[in-house]
Design an enzyme around this catalytic site. Structure first.
Site, short mmCIF file in Angstrom:
data_model
loop_
_atom_site.label_atom_id
_atom_site.label_comp_id
_atom_site.label_asym_id
_atom_site.label_seq_id
_atom_site.Cartn_x
_atom_site.Cartn_y
_atom_site.Cartn_z
N GLU A 916 15.22 4.07 -8.98
CA GLU A 916 14.23 4.94 -8.55
C GLU A 916 14.56 6.64 -7.89
OE1 GLU A 916 10.44 5.49 -5.70
OE2 GLU A 916 10.77 3.05 -6.43
N ARG A 998 5.51 -0.17 3.75
CA ARG A 998 5.63 -0.90 3.55
C ARG A 998 5.85 -2.23 4.22
NH1 ARG A 998 2.64 -2.30 -1.68
NH2 ARG A 998 3.13 0.25 -1.81
N GLU A 1409 6.03 -6.94 -8.37
CA GLU A 1409 6.58 -6.87 -7.69
C GLU A 1409 5.61 -7.85 -6.86
OE1 GLU A 1409 8.03 -2.42 -5.28
OE2 GLU A 1409 5.93 -2.66 -6.56
#
Length: 1479
Positions: A916, A998, A1409
């Site tokens: 990423e 997160r 995920e």
């Protein structure tokens, strides 16, 4: 021998050139005879083969066969697997075996036939081999990078023995990071020719469902099977697909006449090779690679003469499994490599003599293993040594390695952790060492294996000597026992932590048995293989009794005492293993003694020799399992069942936006009345994966005049970068240039970059402080990869003094107050629980640690930068999840406008978040080199460099306080949770802040906490910048919560299962971040229903009783269970990222081309997008094609991450389709009802209707984004959820539950997963096969993270790693991901039926995920088993912190028995002992 560069040329003077004529006179050839895929390699290509060149390099660079992949360069992943075939003149048959092309020298294949994946089958003409077809149809590939190697491994195995047991035993040399292995097992077993098909059969052997007497048969098996069949028929709400069903269907097609495809390896074999080459070979390299000289002598005398002639300048090469590693990783240069021909029979044979078993030193280990398997059944005098050799070898490395490696190499390299060297030493084996004088007169001497190892990597062997063979003395017919022991981080294809061979001789002595002789050898306890002499002396003369071995163990532990900082670490565990092995030896010998007594009783000859023999020592029933180890057990048979709703398309978010989703308004009718969406279509690139024709970045043919690049990196950290000296590097033949930060400055480019904070350099400038070991300071470009690597190594970097002790761990950072403080966030809410006087408040406090994780995508970072138009334009082909980010920084660093930089990405060989952001710096390095040189530049990171530089999952430390209320009715309600989270962010910020966010959003788990406070901050250390990884911090938060739940359950006296069940969120509950759970807010909350459903399906209560019963009967084997629910929020928490685009073209032939902003890394995104487009246009799936992701087609894209890609790009594609459909309405209405899309498109074209559209989707403003900085507005309603004023971080939640059962070996820490059942709510699935594949792959990856994958750095806990801060685990040799046989033996996945999701395309849900954390159910099951073991060993019920991952070391040491205590300076420390880790 000296290799001198010739100035101005690309050749070297090699003094062996002068010897060519003399060797030719002896009959030596100088050009190898190479054969690939049925044809002879032309001499002009074969002559390019170099002595140090691997077969893989030759295949890819010379033959341009790129299907065979480079995954690791050390034979540890199997991506490079090829089939080697040669003719056995003695047996008159062709022999086929697999090998690692990344290690095998190309010249070692002289006279052999090599088959690559291209030779197995091709998509051209539909010419897929059945193995390839099975892999495609059974969804055995995802990213596809590992697939060619797996195909060829299977191909090799089927060429030898197409039975299921054989395949299960030998498919052990390949790794897959995507699939979870189960579908690959199904594909392999579907072609096996035996009856082990998983079908229920009666004692008669007939399948119950095929039995003519099925209706009247009352056998239990038939009754149960009929009941099962009735249930399947009754429940038509789900589709059920089991491994056995799929195998049966496939076998009906391909096993009717299997000879044609099974015989393919033989039919391809070149006829001329059936007359093997008899002449020796000499190849002298004069290229700038300085590869030295290759000799292939055909007689023992010639071999010894070469060694005598070039004393000290020769290296023997057989399998190259050790020399290849030394060449690649230690950069060793060997002037001459000598590879003996198989015509030297004395070194390539094995035979049973009158007094000894003689093994030729070069005999492949697989040959030895096969030979031993044939004589170990008791019929041979050598059965007692054959079985332990066989059992040890089957776990030695992999099939590919065993096929080429040999005992001679194992002995000569003297690895201190060798498996076979201790075995041979314990057996009293002798080495036959040969040499000759200048006249060729051969002499021999014998050396005991136990005396052969002098010190670390030093043996009793002179440079001119050669190990000719190994002789193992014949054992006694009875009362002599030899047992192998091994424990590694992973069962298969792993280096042992400790290995041992133990031999014991007994003699009856009155009422007992006396130990008359013994030998005990160990590997892994010293710099060399050692004999436990003091322990041996103690045992001899003693009685065979448990007490004897307990005392002997104490002698042993004194004899092998290891310091805490011993190289390799794990001091206490290694000593514990040695003691455990010795204790196991007692149980094993006692067991074997009982078998001997039965044999004697049944044999008249033996009965006459022995009379009145005493019975074996008595062993308690619950201790008998101590004799069982995985080393001798059969490998498991992996199977599973997959359940999903019947295929059907449903409307989701699109129904709110478009009025086209009904039959009447479709442009054309559905194909055969079926929906395309909802079908389990195979991966769009599946066939290309399986034939090796799928092109990855490193496979792209290089344009003319291309250069190869290698990064130049710093070797230390926390020191000033003083200077860089490139003089020697630029003198290296083939090297063109070294580029550094100064070159970026000359370009006018920006040398600074960063994912969020601009805190990183492309090339570190002189004068700056080196922040991490491996920081990039420049790039070397050259004509070949080897030359660029040599140039990079030749570059000299001057460092200043290390300024201060590098901060490596989280604890270091806390002590130094080293944080990314600006990203510290707090989440809190308070809703006090109502209590009564009868209620009891229970409080706990503690800490929890979970380690990092390496992405280990099979395809490392790769970039090809191609300048054009005089350097004004730049095209960058790369393996990245972030096309736009790569474009932005490649443009910035080269001082070019973004409009002139095009980044293209066709497919990745895995990403998992690791591509990423962390691909950017290497792509920028290639871009700089291409821009300045005006030549194409390829930069592909080696596995070691990739793992050392690109970071991974963040390690976490949690410190918590929590409480619960025990109600008067004994129910328990959670009360409060206060947790501090620290993550190891590394040396730069990257994505550490959002990752921590997160974690904070998920640390509540799926449970309701009335009072909650969570604070999180990333730590700044010298580790490489850590980054996104599947789950993005969510799993670390969830794991922390589950640890606290276990702690509370223990304190409250309730099972963890019950505490979880009683405290699940309910509809209408509010999360700590202010989101209400429920249909209108986040979609239906299904966890309570799923929890109950899965509990019933797995028969939870029965399983609990069964495990309790098992544990009561086994002291040294324990089983554990875990039931784990999870919720995972779907959306980018940064609002601006929730957008995506797509470009759709409808062509006049009725086919559709889609380009979208997402990237395909194996998850099947493009396949789902094709299904969505095909559904929209009502055309067959094969009429839609997704091209590469390219910044000039869809601009300003977001990274493919957060599991959001189908949600975004599916909707964007649908938007584009909808625009075209709207334009086509008038055309459609003017044509007949049965008009095809082709007819409609053709008419539209002639009426000047635009058949292209750019689609766009942005998630609704109110359903995404969370701003931590917003304070509560004064006008905000008091009754609104706390923190909801900050935003709505998630669009919805993907939910799931998992149940796992494991078994651990209390004495070693080994474990296996018996069964895992997974239930996931994916909404209305777009493609159930892809979704199940994602669930299985994520589960196994999560299982790996939580059980065996351990990242290790040089830090306070690992002082033997230098320099401080260096990552040690940089390849498959040191870092272990789950392998083929680590999968749950029964692996069952179900998709929840009848669940809608109105917030996403076609009512689907994200899946990449969310299932990852469910793999941790294996960890919690292990923890449950360990808890039982501690209780059995008398440890009180004090809660213990079981840290992640649950490695074999952590499992064993947590079981706490007297062996563990004996390794401690203070035995009381054992209860809370924690193995060292790099958290």
């Amino acid at each position: 021998m000296k290799l001198k560069p010739i100035r101005g040329t690309l050749t070297y003077e090699n003094e062996d050139v002068d010897l060519i004529s003399s060797f030719k006179q002896k009959g030596y050839r100088t050009t190898p005879a190479l054969y690939v895929n049925g044809s002879k390699v032309p001499d002009h290509l074969a002559s390019q083969a170099r002595a140090d060149q691997t077969l893989l390099s030759f295949l890819r660079e010379v033959m341009l066969l790129t299907g065979t992949k480079l995954g690791c360069s050390e034979g540890g992943c199997g991506a490079c697997t090829v089939t080697i075939s040669k003719y056995d003149t003695e047996k008159k048959e062709i022999i086929h075996y697999s090998a690692n092309a990344c290690l095998m020298p190309v010249l070692a294949t002289d006279g052999c036939h090599v088959t690559t994946v291209e030779g197995v089958g091709s998509v051209k003409g539909g010419n897929l081999h059945p193995i390839q077809k099975a892999m495609v149809d059974m969804h055995g590939s995802q990213c596809g990078f590992c697939t060619p190697g797996i195909i060829v491994a299977m191909y090799s195995l089927f060429a030898n023995n197409p039975s299921q047991k054989y395949i299960e035993e030998h498919l052990d040399g390949n790794l897959c990071r995507c699939t979870g292995y189960r579908p690959i097992w199904d594909a392999a077993k579907s072609l096996c020719q035996d009856d082990d098909d998983g079908i229920t059969r009666g004692p008669c052997g007939v399948a119950c469902r095929e039995c003519p007497e099925r209706e009247v048969c009352d056998m239990e098996c038939n009754v149960e099977d009929k009941k099962s069949a009735a249930e399947e028929k009754k429940d038509d709400s789900v589709c059920c697909s089991s491994s056995s069903d799929k195998m049966k269907d496939f076998q009906e097609s391909y096993l009717k006449d299997p000879k044609a495809w099974l015989d393919q390896p033989n039919s391809m074999f070149p006829e001329e090779l059936k007359t093997p080459l008899s002449s020796p070979l000499m190849v002298v390299d004069r290229s700038f690679h300085a590869a030295g000289t290759w000799f292939k002598p055909t007689t023992l005398q010639d071999l010894l003469l070469i060694l005598n002639q070039f004393k000290g300048e020769c290296k023997i090469v057989i399998g190259n499994t050790e020399v290849g590693i030394e060449t690649k990783f230690k950069h060793s240069v060997f002037p001459r490599l000598v590879s003996p021909s198989t015509s030297i029979t004395s070194i390539f044979s094995i035979e049973s003599g009158e007094n000894s078993l003689r093994i030729g030193s070069c005999t492949p280990l697989s040959t030895i293993q096969h030979y031993c398997s044939e004589i170990m059944d008791g019929s041979s005098d050598y059965s007692r040594i054959a079985k332990p050799i066989h059992d040890m070898l089957r776990w030695f490395a992999s099939t590919q390695i065993r096929n080429v490696a040999c005992l001679g190499g194992n002995l000569a390299t003297a690895s201190p952790i060798s498996d076979m060297n201790p075995m041979l030493a314990s057996m009293g084996a002798t080495l036959i060492i040969a040499s000759c004088d200048e006249n060729g007169v051969i002499s021999r001497r014998n050396v005991k294996v136990s005396e052969f190892f002098l010190s670390y990597r030093t043996v009793d062997l002179q440079p001119h000597e050669f190990i000719e063979g190994i002789e193992i003395p014949k054992p006694d017919e009875v009362f002599e026992y030899i047992v192998p022991f091994k424990q590694a981080r992973r069962r298969e294809d792993d280096i042992s932590i400790v290995t041992s061979g133990m031999r014991l001789k007994l003699a009856p002595n009155g009422t007992s048995y006396e130990i008359t002789d013994c030998s005990i050898a160990f590997g892994g306890l010293a710099p060399k293989t050692i004999m436990a002499n003091e322990t041996q002396s103690y045992l001899i003369g003693k009685s065979l009794a448990l007490e004897t071995f307990v005392e002997a163990r104490k002698v042993l532990l004194k004899e092998i005492r290891l310091p805490s900082d011993v190289p390799g670490g794990q001091a206490q565990y290694r000593m514990t293993l040695a003691g455990s092995f010795l204790q196991t030896m007692f149980y094993k010998v006692t067991d074997l003694l009982g078998e001997d007594l039965m044999t004697i009783a049944e044999d008249n000859v033996l009965s006459s020799q022995f009379s009145n023999l005493p019975s074996p020592p008595s062993v308690n029933e619950d201790e008998k399992s101590a004799a069982e180890t995985f080393v001798e057990q059969e490998k498991p048979s992996i199977s599973g069942e997959q359940k999903f709703p019947p295929p059907k398309s449903y409307n989701g978010l699109e129904s709110k936006k478009y009025d086209i989703f009904n039959e009447k308004k479709s442009v054309t009718k559905k194909i055969d009345g079926k929906d395309v969406v909802g079908q389990p279509a195979t991966h769009a690139s599946g066939a290309l994966h399986c034939t090796g024709e799928a092109v990855y970045t490193d496979d792209i043919p290089l344009p003319p005049n291309s250069l190869h690049a290698t990064l130049i990196t710093a070797a230390i950290c926390n020191a000033e970068f003083l200077s860089i000296d490139t003089k020697l590097a630029l003198e290296t033949p083939g090297v063109h240039a070294i580029y550094t930060h100064e070159d970026i400055e000359r370009l006018g480019g920006n040398n600074i970059w960063g994912a969020i904070q601009h805190d990183e350099y492309i090339f570190l400038p002189v004068g700056a402080t080196i922040s991490t070991v491996g920081q990039v300071v420049g790039v070397c470009v050259a004509d070949s990869l080897e030359a660029s690597e040599a140039g990079a190594r030749a570059t000299k970097i001057e460092y200043g003094d290390v300024k201060e002790t590098p901060i490596v761990s989280i604890e270091d950072a806390i002590n130094a107050n080293s944080f990314f403080e600006f990203s510290r966030h707090v989440l809190e809410k308070s809703s006090p629980l109502l209590t009564s006087e009868e209620d009891e408040l229970v409080e706990v406090e503690g800490s929890f640690r979970c380690g990092g994780q390496e992405h280990f995508y099979l395809e490392t970072n790769s970039t090809l930068a191609v300048p054009s138009d005089g350097g004004r334009d730049l095209t960058v082909y790369c393996s990245t999840q972030a096309v736009t980010k790569t474009q932005k920084y490649c443009a910035s660093v080269t001082n070019m406008p973004a409009s002139r930089v095009v980044v293209r990405m066709k497919r990745m060989g895995g990403g998992f978040g690791g591509k990423e952001t962390r691909t950017v710096f290497s792509s920028c390095a290639a871009a700089v080199a291409a821009k300045i040189s005006s030549r194409p530049v390829r930069l592909t990171l080696s596995r070691a460099t990739d793992m050392a530089l690109t970071g991974g999952r963040h390690a976490f430390l949690a410190k918590y306080k929590a409480s619960a209320i025990v109600k008067s009715d004994k129910s328990v309600k959670l009360n409060a949770f206060d947790v501090q989270l620290f993550s190891n962010g590394g040396s730069a910020f990257d994505l550490s802040g959002p990752v921590m966010d997160r974690a904070l959003f998920h640390v509540d788990g799926p449970y309701y906490w009335p009072t909650f406070r969570a604070e999180g901050v990333p730590c700044k250390t010298v580790q490489p910048p850590h980054t996104a990884y599947r789950g993005f911090g969510g799993p670390q938060g969830l794991a922390t919560c589950e640890h606290v739940m276990d702690h509370l359950a223990n304190a409250c006296g309730i099972s963890g299962y019950e505490l979880r069940r009683q405290n699940l969120y309910s509809d209408g509950d509010v999360t700590p971040f202010g989101q209400i759970l429920g249909e209108e807010y986040t979609g239906k909350w299904n966890i309570p229903k799923m929890f109950q459903k899965l509990m019933e399906e797995v028969k939870y209560d029965e399983r609990v009783k069964e495990v309790a019963e098992f544990n009561s009967r086994h002291k040294y084997k324990k089983r554990g269970l875990s039931f784990l629910p999870t919720k995972f929020g779907i959306a980018f928490t940064a609002k601006f990222m929730n957008q995506g685009g797509a470009l759709v073209h409808l062509y006049t032939d009725g086919t559709v081309l889609v380009s979208h902003g997402g990237t395909e890394m194996g998850q099947g995104l493009s396949t789902k997008v094709c299904q969505i487009a095909a559904q929209a246009f009502s055309i067959p799936l094969e009429d839609v094609y997704v091209n590469d992701t390219s910044s000039d087609k869809v601009a300003n894209t977001q990274p493919t991450a957060a599991s959001m890609s189908t949600d975004m790009y599916g909707m964007a594609t649908l938007d584009a389709c909808q625009q075209i459909l709207e334009r086509l309405k008038p055309i459609r209405e003017a044509l007949p009802e049965d008009a095809t899309l082709q007819q409609i498109a053709e008419k539209a074209f002639f009426e000047r209707v635009d058949l292209s559209a750019h689609g766009y989707f942005a998630l609704d403003n109110s359903r995404c984004g969370f701003d931590w900085t917003i304070e509560k507005p004064e006008s905000f309603p008091d009754d609104a959820p706390q923190n909801s004023w900050k935003g709505h971080p998630f669009n919805y939640f993907t939910q799931g539950c998992a149940f796992s059962e494991v078994e651990i070996n209390v004495l070693t820490g080994d474990h296996k997963t018996i069964r895992s059942d997974v239930l996931v709510d994916v909404g209305r699935t777009i493609n159930p096969a892809l979704d199940i594949g994602q669930i299985e792959g994520a589960f196994i990856q999560g299982m790996g993270w939580s059980t065996m994958e351990e990242v290790v750095y040089g830090d306070d806990d690992h002082t033997w790693i230098r320099p401080r801060g260096r990552v040690f685990t940089t390849g498959p040799g040191t870092y272990k991901i789950p392998a083929f046989n680590d999968v749950p033996e029964s692996f069952n996945v179900s998709l929840m039926e009848n669940v809608d999701n109105p917030f996403a395309v076609h009512s689907s849900k994200a899946i990449g995920e969310p299932p990852f954390f469910l793999g941790a159910s294996v960890f919690y099951a292990i923890k449950d088993a360990v808890k039982n073991a501690r209780e059995s060993n008398g440890v009180d019920n004090t809660y213990f912190e079981m840290r992640m991952p649950a490695t074999s070391e952590r499992i064993r040491m947590a079981c706490v028995d007297d062996i563990v205590q004996d390794t401690m300076e203070n035995p009381e420390d054992a209860i809370f002992f924690q193995p060292l880790s790099s958290v």
